[in-house]
Design an enzyme around this catalytic site. Structure first.
Site, PDB file in Angstrom:
ATOM      1  N   GLY A 101       0.819  -1.219   0.000  1.00  0.00           N
ATOM      2  CA  GLY A 101       0.000   0.000   0.000  1.00  0.00           C
ATOM      3  C   GLY A 101       0.850   1.265   0.000  1.00  0.00           C
ATOM      4  O   GLY A 101       0.624   2.191  -0.784  1.00  0.00           O
ATOM      5  N   ARG A 102       1.847   1.315   0.859  1.00  0.00           N
ATOM      6  CA  ARG A 102       2.648   2.541   0.981  1.00  0.00           C
ATOM      7  C   ARG A 102       3.637   2.731  -0.161  1.00  0.00           C
ATOM      8  O   ARG A 102       4.359   3.712  -0.207  1.00  0.00           O
ATOM      9  CB  ARG A 102       3.350   2.558   2.339  1.00  0.00           C
ATOM     10  CG  ARG A 102       4.130   1.298   2.665  1.00  0.00           C
ATOM     11  CD  ARG A 102       4.370   1.187   4.165  1.00  0.00           C
ATOM     12  NE  ARG A 102       5.034  -0.040   4.553  1.00  0.00           N
ATOM     13  CZ  ARG A 102       4.407  -1.199   4.813  1.00  0.00           C
ATOM     14  NH1 ARG A 102       3.100  -1.279   4.707  1.00  0.00           N
ATOM     15  NH2 ARG A 102       5.084  -2.262   5.201  1.00  0.00           N
ATOM     16  N   GLU A 123       5.536   2.477   9.037  1.00  0.00           N
ATOM     17  CA  GLU A 123       4.766   1.250   8.821  1.00  0.00           C
ATOM     18  C   GLU A 123       5.697   0.137   8.305  1.00  0.00           C
ATOM     19  O   GLU A 123       5.470  -1.048   8.552  1.00  0.00           O
ATOM     20  CB  GLU A 123       3.613   1.485   7.828  1.00  0.00           C
ATOM     21  CG  GLU A 123       2.569   0.384   7.869  1.00  0.00           C
ATOM     22  CD  GLU A 123       1.269   0.737   7.160  1.00  0.00           C
ATOM     23  OE1 GLU A 123       0.323   1.206   7.817  1.00  0.00           O
ATOM     24  OE2 GLU A 123       1.195   0.560   5.940  1.00  0.00           O
TER      25      GLU A 123
HETATM   26  O1  F6P Z   1      -4.147  -0.258   7.924  1.00  0.00           O
HETATM   27  C1  F6P Z   1      -2.967  -0.180   7.209  1.00  0.00           C
HETATM   28  C2  F6P Z   1      -3.185  -0.350   5.746  1.00  0.00           C
HETATM   29  O2  F6P Z   1      -3.303  -1.697   5.431  1.00  0.00           O
HETATM   30  C3  F6P Z   1      -2.066   0.288   4.961  1.00  0.00           C
HETATM   31  O3  F6P Z   1      -0.952  -0.494   4.861  1.00  0.00           O
HETATM   32  C4  F6P Z   1      -2.730   0.592   3.687  1.00  0.00           C
HETATM   33  O4  F6P Z   1      -2.021   1.537   2.941  1.00  0.00           O
HETATM   34  C5  F6P Z   1      -4.060   1.107   4.179  1.00  0.00           C
HETATM   35  O5  F6P Z   1      -4.349   0.311   5.289  1.00  0.00           O
HETATM   36  C6  F6P Z   1      -5.169   1.051   3.187  1.00  0.00           C
HETATM   37  O6  F6P Z   1      -5.421  -0.247   2.758  1.00  0.00           O
HETATM   38  P1  F6P Z   1      -6.279  -0.530   1.462  1.00  0.00           P
HETATM   39  O7  F6P Z   1      -5.573   0.115   0.313  1.00  0.00           O
HETATM   40  O8  F6P Z   1      -6.328  -2.022   1.336  1.00  0.00           O
HETATM   41  O9  F6P Z   1      -7.630   0.067   1.660  1.00  0.00           O
END
Ligand code: F6P
Length: 551
Positions: free
Chosen positions: A271-272, A357
């Site tokens: 995600g990051r 994270e």
């Molecule tokens: O809660 C942390 C997380 O999993 C992050 O690593 C991620 O960027 C964010 O939530 C959003 O997740 P998603 O893109 O699956 O909605």
């Protein structure tokens, strides 16, 4: 197990040498190092075409760097870099490859995951992004009533929000004139309401960004926005006003978005690390796909530098090793990131997620609790604003906080002498942190300014600065899309280097789960439905007081 049977990095010879070396270095003053060595600025400097890192204002000598490089080799950093680029499953807890570098692999060399080259899929999504973003920008893909979509709303959180938000803001000067970008991330209804109140549904496009498409904040916000749109334009309008970016086609379809309107990405993108994927669709719509691709080019340039440059001259490696030097030997536990560019004001928030994270972990890849510190606490903000807030502590606090000072030589808005004043401040901070001001210097200065002996004596300590506080200066010509790509990729790889030395999995994020789980168990209680889970007395009391207040 790279150090042998359950050994940890702090038991290696390379680490122990650094422990000894630290004892010699801890009282060494950078002032003296600069005085003794007129070449210091050149020696600790890495100059690429588009950027320069000056790391001379650190508490290091050649010997420090040699010991740190030896540590990197002990930790098999070169092999690990290769493994990431090769597509090995280095995210070992989730058994996944880590291939944000594939998203900007501009040479299009094959990258294999489970025997399949991922590049054709990556390129296909880029092509789809180009087609769609151009259609929106040119008014060819319109809203349900035929109006141009000029309000682009990104709904996402964490990596599905911070990266695109940061980049869109950083590249504001490149926005198409008639397009406005909005971001809804927080579950707080205020976030949603404040954005929707400003918009005309006929002209609004929502991009729902969620890797998993299960994140409660994003889905709740998306449902609220969907209802807002359907109330105004009817159910048939959804296809023209909602697109999704996700790895989860099934959930996207369940939500009621045609998977034709879905942009795919893959579980090898964390995600990051996802702003380079279709999660960056809003960036492409705002600044155009050509500029988005320039950003990918910049990131690729940094990837190639990271992959092929010897460790000593490798910017992310040097930055990562300096971070280890301060975190584990000096016990400096924070990092301040200060961009001297107003357009980069969201950069510290993005890097906070990227770094904390990734490396806020306490279990090593050998499934053992680590016996040393991992990620520093990261914070920051745009200079010069932050000079008038937390810089007091950075200069005179009892904690030493290494700083990254990010400086563009040219502003996008050269107004009068603003930028020269800004630059003077950026450079002054680095110099002041390094040099400080002795008590005697403070005393003499006050006397020269006409203060009485008594007054100068009384204030001399308050007006002194210990100095010897480290900073890196990261210099660009201008923050254009290419430079932004390089800058963000530089921090991604620096984070990777830290993770390798600390022997942790930088690519999972299990630490966010417990709070989410507990929120799910508390929700029925706040909604007056029975819950089978009992809480501690503080939480139970808070639930009942809140319920009383909300009656
Ligand atoms: O809660 C942390 C997380 O999993 C992050 O690593 C991620 O960027 C964010 O939530 C959003 O997740 P998603 O893109 O699956 O909605």
């Amino acid at each position: 197990m790279i150090f042998g049977n359950s050994a940890q990095v702090n038991k290696t010879r390379a680490w122990k040498k650094l422990v000894k070396h630290y004892k010699k270095m801890r009282d060494v003053e950078m002032r003296g190092l600069f005085r003794k060595d007129p070449q210091r600025a050149e020696r600790y400097n890495i100059n690429l075409d588009a950027m320069m890192l000056d790391y001379s204002k650190n508490r290091i000598t050649d010997r420090t760097m040699a010991y740190l490089i030896a540590l990197a080799k002990t930790c098999k950093l070169p092999e690990k870099i290769e493994a990431m680029f090769r597509g090995d499953k280095i995210n070992h807890t989730e058994k996944r490859a880590v291939l944000h570098v594939a998203l900007r692999n501009r040479e299009n060399t094959p990258i294999m995951v489970d025997g399949r080259n991922v590049m054709p899929e990556v390129n296909a999504v880029l092509a789809k992004m180009r087609k769609f973003s151009e259609a929106v920008r040119l008014g060819k893909f319109t809203g349900h009533t035929g109006k141009k979509l000029v309000n682009i709303v990104n709904i996402g959180i964490g990596g599905s929000d911070l990266g695109p938000k940061m980049a869109v803001e950083a590249l504001r000067k490149y926005w198409s004139k008639d397009i406005n970008c909005y971001f809804i991330s927080n579950i707080d209804g205020t976030a949603c309401s404040e954005v929707l109140n400003k918009l005309n549904p006929e002209e609004t496009l929502f991009i729902i960004c969620s890797k998993t498409f299960t994140t409660i904040e994003t889905l709740t916000n998306a449902r609220t926005c969907r209802k807002w749109l359907v109330d105004a334009l009817g159910e048939h309008a959804v296809a023209k006003h909602f697109v999704a970016v996700s790895t989860n086609a099934e959930e996207v379809a369940k939500f009621g978005i045609d998977t034709e309107n879905m942009f795919e990405f893959w579980d090898f993108v964390g995600g990051r690390y996802s702003m380079w994927s279709a999660i960056g669709l809003i960036i492409a719509i705002a600044v155009g796909m050509d500029n988005f691709e320039k950003m990918l080019d910049g990131a690729h340039e940094m990837d190639m530098h990271f992959k092929y440059t010897e460790l000593q001259k490798n910017i992310p490696v040097v930055l990562g090793l300096l971070s280890v030097w301060y975190t584990n030997f000096f016990n400096f536990r924070s990092l301040a990131i200060i961009p001297y560019d107003q357009y980069l004001h969201y950069l510290p928030a993005h890097l906070q997620q990227l770094i904390m994270e990734s490396n806020g972990k306490f279990v090593s890849t050998q499934d053992e609790y680590v016996r040393y510190c991992t990620s520093p606490v990261v914070f920051g903000g745009a200079g010069t604003d932050v000079q008038h807030s937390f810089f007091q502590l950075i200069h005179q606090g009892t904690s030493v906080i290494p700083c990254d000072i990010i400086v563009p030589a040219i502003s996008h808005n050269e107004v009068g002498d603003h930028h020269e004043i800004l630059l003077a401040n950026a450079l002054a901070q680095g110099e002041a942190l390094m040099k400080g001001k002795t008590v005697k210097e403070a005393y003499d200065e006050m006397r020269r300014a006409g203060k009485s002996k008594e007054e100068a004596k009384r204030l001399k300590k308050y007006k002194s600065f210990s100095g010897n506080r480290p900073s890196n200066t990261i210099l660009f010509k201008k923050i254009d899309p290419f430079a932004l790509g390089m800058l963000v990729a530089m921090y991604e790889h620096k984070t990777f280097v830290e993770g390798v030395i600390w022997d942790i999995d930088s690519f999972d994020q299990m630490g966010v789960e417990l709070g989410k789980q507990m929120a799910l168990s508390l929700l029925p209680e706040l909604q007056n439905q029975a819950s089978s889970i009992s809480h501690d007395s503080s939480t139970e009391n808070l639930v009942s007081v809140i319920k009383r207040l909300r009656k």
